[in-house]
Design a protein around this motif. Structure first.
Motif, PDB file in Angstrom:
ATOM      1  N   ASP A   1      52.467  15.831  14.735  1.00 33.01           N
ATOM      2  CA  ASP A   1      51.272  15.022  14.577  1.00 33.01           C
ATOM      3  C   ASP A   1      50.052  15.660  15.201  1.00 33.01           C
ATOM      4  O   ASP A   1      50.127  16.389  16.164  1.00 33.01           O
ATOM      5  CB  ASP A   1      51.469  13.644  15.222  1.00 33.01           C
TER       6      ASP A   1
ATOM      7  N   GLN B   1      50.145  -1.076   8.551  1.00 34.72           N
ATOM      8  CA  GLN B   1      49.927   0.369   8.467  1.00 34.72           C
ATOM      9  C   GLN B   1      48.694   0.670   7.626  1.00 34.72           C
ATOM     10  O   GLN B   1      48.538   0.116   6.539  1.00 34.72           O
ATOM     11  CB  GLN B   1      51.142   1.060   7.846  1.00 34.72           C
TER      12      GLN B   1
ATOM     13  N   GLU C   1      47.127   3.819   5.847  1.00 36.63           N
ATOM     14  CA  GLU C   1      47.477   5.194   5.493  1.00 36.63           C
ATOM     15  C   GLU C   1      46.344   6.177   5.744  1.00 36.63           C
ATOM     16  O   GLU C   1      46.578   7.314   6.121  1.00 36.63           O
ATOM     17  CB  GLU C   1      47.920   5.288   4.030  1.00 36.63           C
ATOM     18  N   ARG C   2      45.099   5.728   5.520  1.00 36.28           N
ATOM     19  CA  ARG C   2      43.956   6.629   5.717  1.00 36.28           C
ATOM     20  C   ARG C   2      42.704   5.807   5.969  1.00 36.28           C
ATOM     21  O   ARG C   2      42.290   5.028   5.116  1.00 36.28           O
ATOM     22  CB  ARG C   2      43.772   7.498   4.483  1.00 36.28           C
TER      23      ARG C   2
ATOM     24  N   ARG D   1      45.413   8.048  10.369  1.00 39.40           N
ATOM     25  CA  ARG D   1      46.497   7.163   9.945  1.00 39.40           C
ATOM     26  C   ARG D   1      46.746   6.237  11.122  1.00 39.40           C
ATOM     27  O   ARG D   1      46.965   6.699  12.233  1.00 39.40           O
ATOM     28  CB  ARG D   1      47.756   7.959   9.632  1.00 39.40           C
ATOM     29  N   CYS D   2      46.678   4.927  10.880  1.00 43.23           N
ATOM     30  CA  CYS D   2      46.725   3.968  11.982  1.00 43.23           C
ATOM     31  C   CYS D   2      47.772   2.882  11.766  1.00 43.23           C
ATOM     32  O   CYS D   2      48.222   2.644  10.653  1.00 43.23           O
ATOM     33  CB  CYS D   2      45.368   3.284  12.159  1.00 43.23           C
TER      34      CYS D   2
ATOM     35  N   CYS E   1      46.313   5.320  16.376  1.00 45.78           N
ATOM     36  CA  CYS E   1      45.911   6.186  15.264  1.00 45.78           C
ATOM     37  C   CYS E   1      46.205   7.644  15.574  1.00 45.78           C
ATOM     38  O   CYS E   1      46.155   8.063  16.730  1.00 45.78           O
ATOM     39  CB  CYS E   1      44.418   6.049  14.997  1.00 45.78           C
TER      40      CYS E   1
ATOM     41  N   LEU F   1      44.628  12.959  10.578  1.00 51.36           N
ATOM     42  CA  LEU F   1      45.276  13.576   9.418  1.00 51.36           C
ATOM     43  C   LEU F   1      44.863  15.043   9.295  1.00 51.36           C
ATOM     44  O   LEU F   1      45.296  15.731   8.383  1.00 51.36           O
ATOM     45  CB  LEU F   1      44.894  12.820   8.143  1.00 51.36           C
TER      46      LEU F   1
END
Length: 145
Positions: free
Chosen positions: A53, A81, A83-84, A90-91, A100, A103
């Motif tokens: 990550d 969630q 995704e973006r 991503r959180c 978070c 990305l």
């Protein structure tokens, strides 16, 4: 067998000739192979941790302030969630907190004299391009997240 040492396991696998030479050679070969395998495993784990990550952060929501979701950079996101986000994270949002991770990975190894870094919001990544000709990409040999 759970408390058996490596040398004990290797000695159980030895085949002895009349001079006991091949048994010793096999034991040291098996021990060496086990050590090399363990070293390879450690190196692989180090690479996976490095490539894992990107940059991550968490923030705790004030009690009673997160009724409808979490706020990040002035924007309200629903529980669950995400995704973006708008700024490429991503959180995970809950009534208690928001966590978070980026990305993107920031380039650190490139020709800093002839190239510049430009953030591409569409791809959520940094492009490294030639300073004089932004249409020409530069080679990046390391990134951090």
């Amino acid at each position: 067998m759970a408390h058996m040492s490596i040398s004990r396991v290797c000695s159980d696998l030895t085949f002895k000739d009349k001079d006991n030479q091949s048994g010793i050679r096999f034991r040291s070969w098996a021990l060496s192979l086990l050590q090399k395998s363990f070293l390879a495993f450690l190196v692989a784990m180090g690479i996976m941790v490095t490539l894992g990550d990107g940059y991550c952060f968490s923030k705790i929501n004030k009690p009673g302030k997160a009724d409808k979701g979490c706020t990040l950079d002035g924007r309200l996101y629903p529980f669950g969630q995400i995704e973006r986000t708008e700024n490429c994270f991503r959180c995970s949002c809950s009534p208690r907190s928001m966590s978070c991770c980026s990305l993107f990975h920031t380039p650190t190894g490139y020709d800093k004299e002839n190239c510049k870094v430009v953030f591409n919001k569409e791809s959520c990544d940094y492009d490294v391009v030639n300073k004089d000709n932004p249409l020409m990409e530069c080679f990046v040999y390391s990134r951090v997240g």
